[in-house]
Design a protein around this motif. Structure first.
Motif, PDB file in Angstrom:
ATOM      1  N   THR A 235       0.838  -1.196   0.000  1.00  0.00           N
ATOM      2  CA  THR A 235       0.000   0.000   0.000  1.00  0.00           C
ATOM      3  C   THR A 235       0.878   1.253   0.000  1.00  0.00           C
ATOM      4  OG1 THR A 235      -0.127  -0.067   2.428  1.00  0.00           O
ATOM      5  CG2 THR A 235      -1.895  -1.124   1.192  1.00  0.00           C
ATOM      6  N   ALA A 236       0.378   2.312  -0.612  1.00  0.00           N
ATOM      7  CA  ALA A 236       1.151   3.542  -0.779  1.00  0.00           C
ATOM      8  C   ALA A 236       1.433   4.215   0.563  1.00  0.00           C
ATOM      9  CB  ALA A 236       0.417   4.502  -1.703  1.00  0.00           C
ATOM     10  N   VAL A 237       2.596   4.846   0.645  1.00  0.00           N
ATOM     11  CA  VAL A 237       3.023   5.594   1.821  1.00  0.00           C
ATOM     12  C   VAL A 237       3.054   7.077   1.480  1.00  0.00           C
ATOM     13  CG1 VAL A 237       4.992   6.074   3.344  1.00  0.00           C
ATOM     14  CG2 VAL A 237       4.396   3.711   2.775  1.00  0.00           C
ATOM     15  N   LYS A 238       2.557   7.908   2.385  1.00  0.00           N
ATOM     16  CA  LYS A 238       2.735   9.351   2.215  1.00  0.00           C
ATOM     17  C   LYS A 238       4.125   9.701   2.723  1.00  0.00           C
ATOM     18  CE  LYS A 238       0.846  13.924   3.197  1.00  0.00           C
ATOM     19  NZ  LYS A 238      -0.166  14.736   3.929  1.00  0.00           N
ATOM     20  N   ASP A 239       5.011  10.000   1.816  1.00  0.00           N
ATOM     21  CA  ASP A 239       6.407  10.222   2.171  1.00  0.00           C
ATOM     22  C   ASP A 239       6.657  11.694   2.486  1.00  0.00           C
ATOM     23  OD1 ASP A 239       9.082   9.607   2.632  1.00  0.00           O
ATOM     24  OD2 ASP A 239       9.228   8.335   0.862  1.00  0.00           O
ATOM     25  N   ILE A 240       7.849  11.973   2.929  1.00  0.00           N
ATOM     26  CA  ILE A 240       8.299  13.347   3.108  1.00  0.00           C
ATOM     27  C   ILE A 240       8.091  14.106   1.806  1.00  0.00           C
ATOM     28  CG2 ILE A 240      10.386  14.761   3.438  1.00  0.00           C
ATOM     29  CD1 ILE A 240      11.398  12.391   5.223  1.00  0.00           C
ATOM     30  N   TYR A 241       7.660  15.358   1.882  1.00  0.00           N
ATOM     31  CA  TYR A 241       7.553  16.189   0.683  1.00  0.00           C
ATOM     32  C   TYR A 241       8.963  16.656   0.346  1.00  0.00           C
ATOM     33  CZ  TYR A 241       6.013  19.809  -2.562  1.00  0.00           C
ATOM     34  OH  TYR A 241       5.820  20.586  -3.679  1.00  0.00           O
ATOM     35  N   PHE A 242       9.510  16.119  -0.740  1.00  0.00           N
ATOM     36  CA  PHE A 242      10.947  16.211  -0.965  1.00  0.00           C
ATOM     37  C   PHE A 242      11.500  17.616  -1.224  1.00  0.00           C
ATOM     38  CE2 PHE A 242      10.223  11.644  -1.491  1.00  0.00           C
ATOM     39  CZ  PHE A 242      11.146  11.195  -0.552  1.00  0.00           C
ATOM     40  N   PRO A 243      10.726  18.558  -1.760  1.00  0.00           N
ATOM     41  CA  PRO A 243      11.268  19.930  -1.818  1.00  0.00           C
ATOM     42  C   PRO A 243      11.565  20.522  -0.437  1.00  0.00           C
ATOM     43  CG  PRO A 243       9.525  19.683  -3.433  1.00  0.00           C
ATOM     44  CD  PRO A 243       9.527  18.421  -2.611  1.00  0.00           C
ATOM     45  N   ASN A 244      11.004  19.935   0.626  1.00  0.00           N
ATOM     46  CA  ASN A 244      11.331  20.371   1.987  1.00  0.00           C
ATOM     47  C   ASN A 244      12.724  19.930   2.432  1.00  0.00           C
ATOM     48  OD1 ASN A 244       8.722  21.390   2.266  1.00  0.00           O
ATOM     49  ND2 ASN A 244       7.946  19.600   3.355  1.00  0.00           N
ATOM     50  N   VAL A 245      13.304  18.981   1.716  1.00  0.00           N
ATOM     51  CA  VAL A 245      14.567  18.392   2.169  1.00  0.00           C
ATOM     52  C   VAL A 245      15.616  18.383   1.061  1.00  0.00           C
ATOM     53  CG1 VAL A 245      13.601  17.029   4.059  1.00  0.00           C
ATOM     54  CG2 VAL A 245      13.620  16.073   1.744  1.00  0.00           C
ATOM     55  N   VAL A 246      15.603  19.406   0.223  1.00  0.00           N
ATOM     56  CA  VAL A 246      16.654  19.557  -0.780  1.00  0.00           C
ATOM     57  C   VAL A 246      17.993  19.661  -0.058  1.00  0.00           C
ATOM     58  CG1 VAL A 246      17.616  21.116  -2.521  1.00  0.00           C
ATOM     59  CG2 VAL A 246      15.174  20.585  -2.519  1.00  0.00           C
ATOM     60  N   ALA A 247      18.983  18.929  -0.550  1.00  0.00           N
ATOM     61  CA  ALA A 247      20.334  18.871   0.029  1.00  0.00           C
ATOM     62  C   ALA A 247      20.395  18.003   1.270  1.00  0.00           C
ATOM     63  CB  ALA A 247      20.885  20.262   0.360  1.00  0.00           C
ATOM     64  N   VAL A 248      19.248  17.568   1.749  1.00  0.00           N
ATOM     65  CA  VAL A 248      19.142  16.786   2.977  1.00  0.00           C
ATOM     66  C   VAL A 248      18.806  15.333   2.676  1.00  0.00           C
ATOM     67  CG1 VAL A 248      17.904  16.562   5.176  1.00  0.00           C
ATOM     68  CG2 VAL A 248      18.371  18.832   4.222  1.00  0.00           C
TER      69      VAL A 248
END
Length: 451
Positions: A235-248
């Protein structure tokens, strides 16, 4: 981004003293295939796994699906790209040291030059940000599901700036995603390019990789593996919103290209010898075995030491390590791992390469009736921990969700005991008293159900 390095180091340390003979042998690919096939057949992992010698791939296994949409399943291939989580930090550190080599930065430059609004900015150095000794807040792990929703750059910076520092700069080491977010923004300020453009110019174009990219929104790339967990089905996971963690923690890659990157870094193709020496400067005695360098971690395996990084998001686990003495390197990327340990996968790959014994896992299943699970459902609170745990079910699978975290599935060990191997969690239920004991890290925490 999830701080999972401590678990990896602890388990690999346990192998450190058993033998001094770890010469590489020809890999028994049939046994290693069997190891992964058992994981796949028991719905434990989906991903791609690579072992290399002197940068040349000698083993590659891809399992599972890149996308699962109801009855439509797209098998993962060698070209599938995965989110690599905190391995992104090694790319960020590499670009910082490139700027140091170019005399555009130095390790002792203060954060106040770029972000004076940050607490202790006049005392935090670039070096403090690189080796997680800044004391600054972690805008990822300290904020739960907040990080899964879009936020502006100003909001992200404000989230870090408004939290009281955990300690004085340089006093301790505490993993800080916030520190690396600032390093990414510093790269953008110094180069005048977006992080993604700087990555392409400074690293991927130089080493000739195609799959390594940054700055993309979740699930926007054709070859990008979507994140899943197994709860009776993937089943799908709501992951971290990746623009929030650029370079991270936002980079996409295949494990093959991670092998290209780590070998280019360790062979001096990306930074100077002096800068690479500082990247792997692990302060403290060998007895303490401090694993934290400047963008790199180290792990022991028998008498050998590997350097690299691992990564974890809400939907992915990844690993990238190399031994600079004998040329062995490994990398793996996943988009689904349930009730299995990244450490055990890493150890299996290392043991296979060095011809050491390892076991094919055996999974025993306990079939429980619906009423058996229903009796355990509810919200549990503890005087031992300020953390509520919600027990629910998905089909015939019991689920646990701690405050501010995503739910995870549990394996039934018995009618009253359930475990989550990946997080080293065991839950023991007392049905008559409506109580539960959480066992993790050798400690017991008593819980009672809310009425």
């Amino acid at each position: 981004m999830k701080n999972i390095n401590a678990f990896l180091i602890a388990l690999l340390l346990s192998t450190l003293f058993f033998s001094s003979n770890t010469q590489a042998q020809q890999i028994n690919t049939a046994k290693l295939d069997s190891f992964f096939n058992v994981l796949v057949n028991n719905n434990r992992v989906m991903g791609s796994f690579v072992i290399a010698k002197d940068g040349k791939i000698i083993y590659h296994k891809t399992t599972g699906y890149s996308q699962v949409e109801e009855d439509k399943k797209i098998p993962a291939t060698a070209e599938t790209q995965y989110r690599i989580g905190s391995i992104t930090k090694t790319f960020t550190a590499t670009m910082i040291f490139q700027l140091i080599d170019e005399k555009k930065l130095s390790l002792d430059i203060k954060l106040s030059k770029f972000f004076p609004e940050m607490p202790n900015a006049d005392r935090i150095t670039i070096a403090n940000l690189l080796n997680h000794s800044s004391g600054l807040a972690d805008h990822v792990n300290e904020n739960g599901e907040w990080i899964t929703n879009p936020h502006t750059k100003a909001e992200l910076l404000d989230k870090i700036a408004k939290v009281k520092p955990h300690f004085e700069p340089g006093a301790k080491i505490r993993y800080s995603n916030g520190g690396y977010l600032l390093l990414g923004y510093i790269i953008e300020k110094v180069t005048g390019k977006t992080y993604a453009a700087a990555l392409k110019q400074r690293i991927t174009n130089k080493i000739g990789t195609k799959s390594i990219i940054a700055g993309t929104i979740n699930n926007s790339q054709k070859l990008e593996a979507r994140p899943y967990k197994f709860t009776g089905q993937w089943t799908a996971v709501k992951d971290i919103y990746f623009p929030n963690v650029v370079a991270v923690g936002d980079i996409l890659s295949t494990p093959q290209d991670l092998i290209v990157f780590i070998n280019a870094l360790t062979s001096g193709k990306l930074v100077s010898a002096e800068s690479f020496k500082k990247m792997k400067s692990f302060e403290g005695s060998e007895k303490d075995f401090n694993p934290t360098g400047m963008g790199l971690f180290r792990i022991p395996f028998y008498e050998k030491t590997f350097i690299g990084h691992n990564g974890g998001t809400y939907g992915s686990i990844s690993n990238m390590y190399a031994n600079t003495d004998d040329g062995m390197s490994l990398a793996f990327t996943t988009n689904g791992m349930t009730n299995f340990s990244m450490n055990d996968i890493t150890l299996a790959m290392l043991n296979a390469y060095y011809d050491k014994p390892y076991k094919i896992p055996v999974f025993k299943t306990v079939d429980l009736k619906t009423e058996d699970l229903n009796a355990l459902l509810g919200n549990y609170t503890s005087k031992d921990l300020p953390l509520k745990i919600s027990i629910t079910k998905s089909g015939s699978t019991l689920m646990a969700q701690a405050t501010g975290q995503t739910p995870f599935p549990l394996d039934a060990v018995s009618k009253d005991e359930f475990k989550q191997e990946q997080y080293d969690v065991l839950l023991k239920f007392d049905r008559e008293k409506h109580e539960m004991t959480l066992i993790q890290g050798g400690k017991n925490f008593h819980y009672v159900i809310e009425k």
